[in-house]
Design an enzyme around this catalytic site. Structure first.
Site, short mmCIF file in Angstrom:
data_model
loop_
_atom_site.label_atom_id
_atom_site.label_comp_id
_atom_site.label_asym_id
_atom_site.label_seq_id
_atom_site.Cartn_x
_atom_site.Cartn_y
_atom_site.Cartn_z
N HIS A 86 -3.82 -1.34 -7.07
CA HIS A 86 -2.87 -0.30 -6.84
C HIS A 86 -3.74 1.04 -7.67
CE1 HIS A 86 0.58 -2.84 -7.93
NE2 HIS A 86 0.41 -2.78 -6.69
N ASP A 116 0.79 -1.01 -0.08
CA ASP A 116 0.19 -0.09 -0.23
C ASP A 116 0.88 1.37 -0.28
OD1 ASP A 116 -2.46 -1.72 0.72
OD2 ASP A 116 -1.31 -1.97 2.48
#
Length: 438
Positions: A42, A14
């Protein structure tokens, strides 16, 4: 000049890899996924439009880029179809620009059923998987019973292999986990449709990438998750099921390791983690830990998983864990993301060492999860800043305190910060050194 660039996370995932890959692919001909599956998330924001990709490489939004899914990726055809649909509705020719290795292991419904049944059975000891079948699919690969994309093109042989592997998994589901069996007939029927979908996109990835290298085409390898979740080098057993590190590039794509150039490590200006596992600098988890600074990081940083939607745990920047990531990946330079989230904090802390129970200090993080139970983070405190850094496009736009914070991270890690992200849009970025021009 580096023609082949690796972009990977150096924390627990992340970190903002998708935005940076999208930014840098302006200069690339290929973007290659080499590990993981649709457990990745993403997020890209372009001209205010948000796109979340889980399986398709982030370069798909660039007209000039060919996107490749290498053999190290476990492929869910169902997830791929769901991801392709909204992109194609926007006029993006996914089928013409996406290429898939025939050696990709398939994720099928029984993998998902196994993944979820296991997490339920673990109870309080649950690892915190995404429940999408990633781990069981990798298990089948290593056990040499897994079905691969290439198997879909001989449906008679596929049906026989499928029956055998489903008998194995259904026996466990019913007799050990007390869950429902998965229908063989339904999975087989779905697979027939998958074969038709994938036929035009399957190629020899190794041959394609080697030819691209010989032509001098620029290739970007897009990592998923983060270094500290690597199956071998992460905080085991609280890890993912693939090699998230630079070493996974060659194995997961068939690209020769000698030709890899610049390794760009992506790191947030603070730390986050989703799910269970060690997190020495943790401030906030939404439950037991409720530090207001940690809550600020989560709220301002919108720290919810792009794949799971789960609240991310938040904490201070950890230079000790970062040194481990640098060792493993041979990081050439960093991209520091979400610097703007620190705006308004009066003081900042960086973890510079782990103190052990015997008084000794570790400068590099341990590997096993159990070892983290014996460490206490050592912090260095720095002044924060009140100025707004959101959207800054040059170093001159940053307050001196922010520049000092970046320089201290460089000093503590021994690696330059070459790119700074100050917002979610691709234009909200400071590029000191371009990886393809280094």
């Amino acid at each position: 000049m580096a023609n082949n660039v690796v972009v990977l996370g150096t924390q627990w995932g992340d970190e903002g890899k998708g935005k940076i890959v999208d930014l840098l692919t302006e200069d690339a001909k290929y973007v290659v996924r080499y590990q993981g599956g649709h457990n990745a998330g993403h997020t890209l924001v372009i001209d205010g439009v948000k796109t979340v990709l889980h399986l398709i490489p982030s370069g798909i939004l660039r007209d000039n880029v060919k996107c490749v899914i290498g053999n190290g990726v476990v492929l869910s055809p169902e997830a791929l179809i769901k991801e392709m649909k909204p992109l194609e509705e926007r006029g993006i020719p996914v089928r013409e620009r996406l290429f898939i290795s025939e050696a990709c292991p398939l994720i099928l419904p029984y993998h998902v059923a196994m993944d979820q049944a296991r997490e339920i059975a673990r109870g309080k000891k649950a690892i915190g998987t995404t429940g999408r079948g990633i781990g069981p699919a990798y298990e089948d690969k290593v056990a040499r019973r897994g079905l691969r994309v290439g198997d879909l093109f001989d449906m008679e042989a596929f049906a026989e292999k499928l029956k055998e592997v489903m008998e194995f998994h259904n026996f466990q589901l019913v007799n050990f986990y007390k869950a429902e069996a998965v229908s063989y007939e339904e999975v087989l029927e779905q697979a027939r449709g998958y074969a038709e979908l994938l036929t035009s996109m399957v190629i020899d990835v190794t041959d394609e990438l080697d030819a691209a290298r010989k032509r001098g085409d620029k290739i970007m390898f897009e990592g998923a998750q983060g270094t500290l979740l690597d199956i071998d080098h992460g905080t085991y057993p609280y890890v993912t099921s693939s090699n998230t590190t630079a070493g996974g590039v060659a194995a997961g794509s068939g690209f020769g390791p000698r030709y890899l150039g610049y390794i760009l490590g992506i790191a947030k200006a603070y730390c986050t983690r989703v799910g269970a596992g060690p997190f020495p600098t943790e401030l906030y988890d939404g439950q037991e830990k409720q530090d207001p600074v940690g809550k600020h990081l989560g709220t301002v940083g919108h720290e919810f998983g792009a794949t799971t939607g789960r609240l991310r745990r938040t904490g201070w920047f950890d230079a000790v864990a970062m040194r481990r990531a640098i060792q493993i990946n041979s990081v050439s330079g960093f991209c520091l993301t979400k610097l703007d989230v620190l705006d308004g904090l009066k003081e900042l802390k960086i973890c510079t060492g782990y103190q052990m129970e015997d008084g000794s200090v570790l400068e590099v993080s341990p590997m096993a999860a159990e070892a983290f139970e014996k460490v206490t983070p050592i912090y260095e405190t720095m002044p924060g800043w009140s100025e707004n850094t959101f959207g800054a496009k040059s170093l001159e736009d940053l307050p001196q305190a922010a520049i000092n914070y970046i320089k201290r991270i460089e000093e503590l890690t021994g690696v330059p910060v070459d790119i700074i992200s100050t917002g979610p849009d691709r234009n909200e970025t400071i590029v000191k050194v371009h990886p393809f021009e280094s």
